[in-house]
Design a protein around this motif. Structure first.
Motif, PDB file in Angstrom:
ATOM      1  N   ARG A 163      -3.365 -18.832 -33.227  1.00 40.23           N
ATOM      2  CA  ARG A 163      -2.189 -19.080 -32.415  1.00 40.23           C
ATOM      3  C   ARG A 163      -1.066 -18.143 -32.858  1.00 40.23           C
ATOM      4  O   ARG A 163      -1.056 -17.672 -33.994  1.00 40.23           O
ATOM      5  CB  ARG A 163      -1.746 -20.533 -32.501  1.00 40.23           C
ATOM      6  CG  ARG A 163      -1.274 -20.994 -33.870  1.00 40.23           C
ATOM      7  CD  ARG A 163      -1.028 -22.492 -33.848  1.00 40.23           C
ATOM      8  NE  ARG A 163      -0.590 -22.989 -35.148  1.00 40.23           N
ATOM      9  CZ  ARG A 163      -0.461 -24.275 -35.444  1.00 40.23           C
ATOM     10  NH1 ARG A 163      -0.736 -25.206 -34.518  1.00 40.23           N
ATOM     11  NH2 ARG A 163      -0.054 -24.647 -36.630  1.00 40.23           N
ATOM     12  N   GLN A 164      -0.166 -17.913 -31.919  1.00 39.91           N
ATOM     13  CA  GLN A 164       0.925 -16.984 -32.210  1.00 39.91           C
ATOM     14  C   GLN A 164       2.197 -17.445 -31.523  1.00 39.91           C
ATOM     15  O   GLN A 164       2.202 -17.744 -30.329  1.00 39.91           O
ATOM     16  CB  GLN A 164       0.560 -15.571 -31.747  1.00 39.91           C
ATOM     17  CG  GLN A 164       1.542 -14.507 -32.178  1.00 39.91           C
ATOM     18  CD  GLN A 164       1.012 -13.111 -31.945  1.00 39.91           C
ATOM     19  OE1 GLN A 164       0.145 -12.889 -31.097  1.00 39.91           O
ATOM     20  NE2 GLN A 164       1.517 -12.155 -32.692  1.00 39.91           N
ATOM     21  N   VAL A 165       3.253 -17.468 -32.313  1.00 42.96           N
ATOM     22  CA  VAL A 165       4.599 -17.752 -31.816  1.00 42.96           C
ATOM     23  C   VAL A 165       5.308 -16.410 -31.708  1.00 42.96           C
ATOM     24  O   VAL A 165       5.139 -15.549 -32.589  1.00 42.96           O
ATOM     25  CB  VAL A 165       5.342 -18.696 -32.784  1.00 42.96           C
ATOM     26  CG1 VAL A 165       6.774 -18.894 -32.340  1.00 42.96           C
ATOM     27  CG2 VAL A 165       4.610 -20.019 -32.895  1.00 42.96           C
TER      28      VAL A 165
ATOM     29  N   GLY B 171       7.383 -13.274 -32.209  1.00 43.10           N
ATOM     30  CA  GLY B 171       8.085 -12.797 -33.383  1.00 43.10           C
ATOM     31  C   GLY B 171       7.374 -13.046 -34.691  1.00 43.10           C
ATOM     32  O   GLY B 171       7.885 -12.673 -35.754  1.00 43.10           O
ATOM     33  N   THR B 172       6.194 -13.663 -34.621  1.00 44.65           N
ATOM     34  CA  THR B 172       5.432 -13.914 -35.842  1.00 44.65           C
ATOM     35  C   THR B 172       4.027 -13.363 -35.683  1.00 44.65           C
ATOM     36  O   THR B 172       3.604 -12.970 -34.584  1.00 44.65           O
ATOM     37  CB  THR B 172       5.349 -15.415 -36.154  1.00 44.65           C
ATOM     38  OG1 THR B 172       4.540 -16.067 -35.167  1.00 44.65           O
ATOM     39  CG2 THR B 172       6.736 -16.051 -36.156  1.00 44.65           C
ATOM     40  N   GLY B 173       3.293 -13.345 -36.782  1.00 43.83           N
ATOM     41  CA  GLY B 173       1.911 -12.877 -36.736  1.00 43.83           C
ATOM     42  C   GLY B 173       0.972 -13.930 -36.182  1.00 43.83           C
ATOM     43  O   GLY B 173       1.336 -15.088 -35.984  1.00 43.83           O
ATOM     44  N   ARG B 174      -0.247 -13.516 -35.928  1.00 43.80           N
ATOM     45  CA  ARG B 174      -1.259 -14.402 -35.383  1.00 43.80           C
ATOM     46  C   ARG B 174      -1.838 -15.243 -36.522  1.00 43.80           C
ATOM     47  O   ARG B 174      -2.348 -14.706 -37.506  1.00 43.80           O
ATOM     48  CB  ARG B 174      -2.351 -13.569 -34.698  1.00 43.80           C
ATOM     49  CG  ARG B 174      -3.115 -14.301 -33.656  1.00 43.80           C
ATOM     50  CD  ARG B 174      -3.877 -13.350 -32.768  1.00 43.80           C
ATOM     51  NE  ARG B 174      -3.012 -12.716 -31.779  1.00 43.80           N
ATOM     52  CZ  ARG B 174      -3.469 -11.967 -30.775  1.00 43.80           C
ATOM     53  NH1 ARG B 174      -4.758 -11.752 -30.645  1.00 43.80           N
ATOM     54  NH2 ARG B 174      -2.629 -11.427 -29.921  1.00 43.80           N
ATOM     55  N   GLU B 175      -1.777 -16.558 -36.377  1.00 43.51           N
ATOM     56  CA  GLU B 175      -2.209 -17.491 -37.430  1.00 43.51           C
ATOM     57  C   GLU B 175      -3.610 -18.027 -37.139  1.00 43.51           C
ATOM     58  O   GLU B 175      -3.842 -18.568 -36.048  1.00 43.51           O
ATOM     59  CB  GLU B 175      -1.228 -18.658 -37.536  1.00 43.51           C
ATOM     60  CG  GLU B 175      -1.637 -19.708 -38.546  1.00 43.51           C
ATOM     61  CD  GLU B 175      -0.787 -20.977 -38.470  1.00 43.51           C
ATOM     62  OE1 GLU B 175      -0.707 -21.678 -39.489  1.00 43.51           O
ATOM     63  OE2 GLU B 175      -0.236 -21.262 -37.388  1.00 43.51           O
TER      64      GLU B 175
ATOM     65  N   GLU C  53       5.737 -28.195 -33.519  1.00 36.76           N
ATOM     66  CA  GLU C  53       5.399 -26.984 -34.292  1.00 36.76           C
ATOM     67  C   GLU C  53       4.074 -26.368 -33.861  1.00 36.76           C
ATOM     68  O   GLU C  53       3.736 -25.255 -34.279  1.00 36.76           O
ATOM     69  CB  GLU C  53       5.351 -27.310 -35.782  1.00 36.76           C
ATOM     70  CG  GLU C  53       6.685 -27.692 -36.412  1.00 36.76           C
ATOM     71  CD  GLU C  53       7.179 -29.072 -36.018  1.00 36.76           C
ATOM     72  OE1 GLU C  53       8.404 -29.305 -36.128  1.00 36.76           O
ATOM     73  OE2 GLU C  53       6.361 -29.920 -35.591  1.00 36.76           O
TER      74      GLU C  53
ATOM     75  N   ALA D 121       2.658 -22.681 -29.157  1.00 30.97           N
ATOM     76  CA  ALA D 121       2.260 -21.291 -29.391  1.00 30.97           C
ATOM     77  C   ALA D 121       1.330 -20.856 -28.257  1.00 30.97           C
ATOM     78  O   ALA D 121       0.909 -21.661 -27.429  1.00 30.97           O
ATOM     79  CB  ALA D 121       1.530 -21.154 -30.725  1.00 30.97           C
TER      80      ALA D 121
END
Length: 127
Positions: A38-40, A42-46, A89, A92
């Motif tokens: 998943r990805q939000v 501005g952030t990396g892919r988790e 939270e 994403a």
């Protein structure tokens, strides 16, 4: 042509559930490890979960352990991510990824480990 398509995203209230599907075509799913990411913005892919080719080995990131369940149906060319007790939270874009052969619990939550990706499905958890 190898293709991965995610579906099942949407808007859900906190505490609710969704099941994401990963539909593959152009390759034999039984030879591939599947990962969900998943990805939000501005952030990396988790990396959040992965499953071995025969479905007997799975791994989860701690933040979703006990709430999310990964599964697969090789005959139907599909993998799934059942998501329960969703939290804001968890909002994403969720991606499905595939890698041929050699499952590794240590590596399968790393995005650069995967060769093939879908385009994602958006999940929004909000009241």
């Amino acid at each position: 042509q190898l293709q991965i398509t995610e579906s099942g995203g949407g808007l859900v209230q906190p505490g609710g559930s969704l099941t994401l599907s990963c539909i593959v075509s152009g390759f034999a799913l039984e030879h591939y490890v599947i990962g969900w990411f998943r990805q939000v913005p501005g952030t990396g892919r988790e990396g959040i979960s992965c499953i071995s080719q025969n479905g007997q080995m799975t791994n989860y990131v701690k933040s979703v352990e006990g709430r999310f369940t990964i599964s697969r149906d090789n005959l139907r060319h599909r993998a799934y991510l059942q998501m329960n007790n969703l939290e804001p939270e968890d909002t994403a874009v969720y991606y499905c990824a595939a890698r041929a052969f050699d499952y590794s619990a240590h590596s399968c939550l790393a995005s650069d480990w995967y060769a093939y990706w879908g385009r994602g499905t958006r999940v929004t958890v909000s009241s």
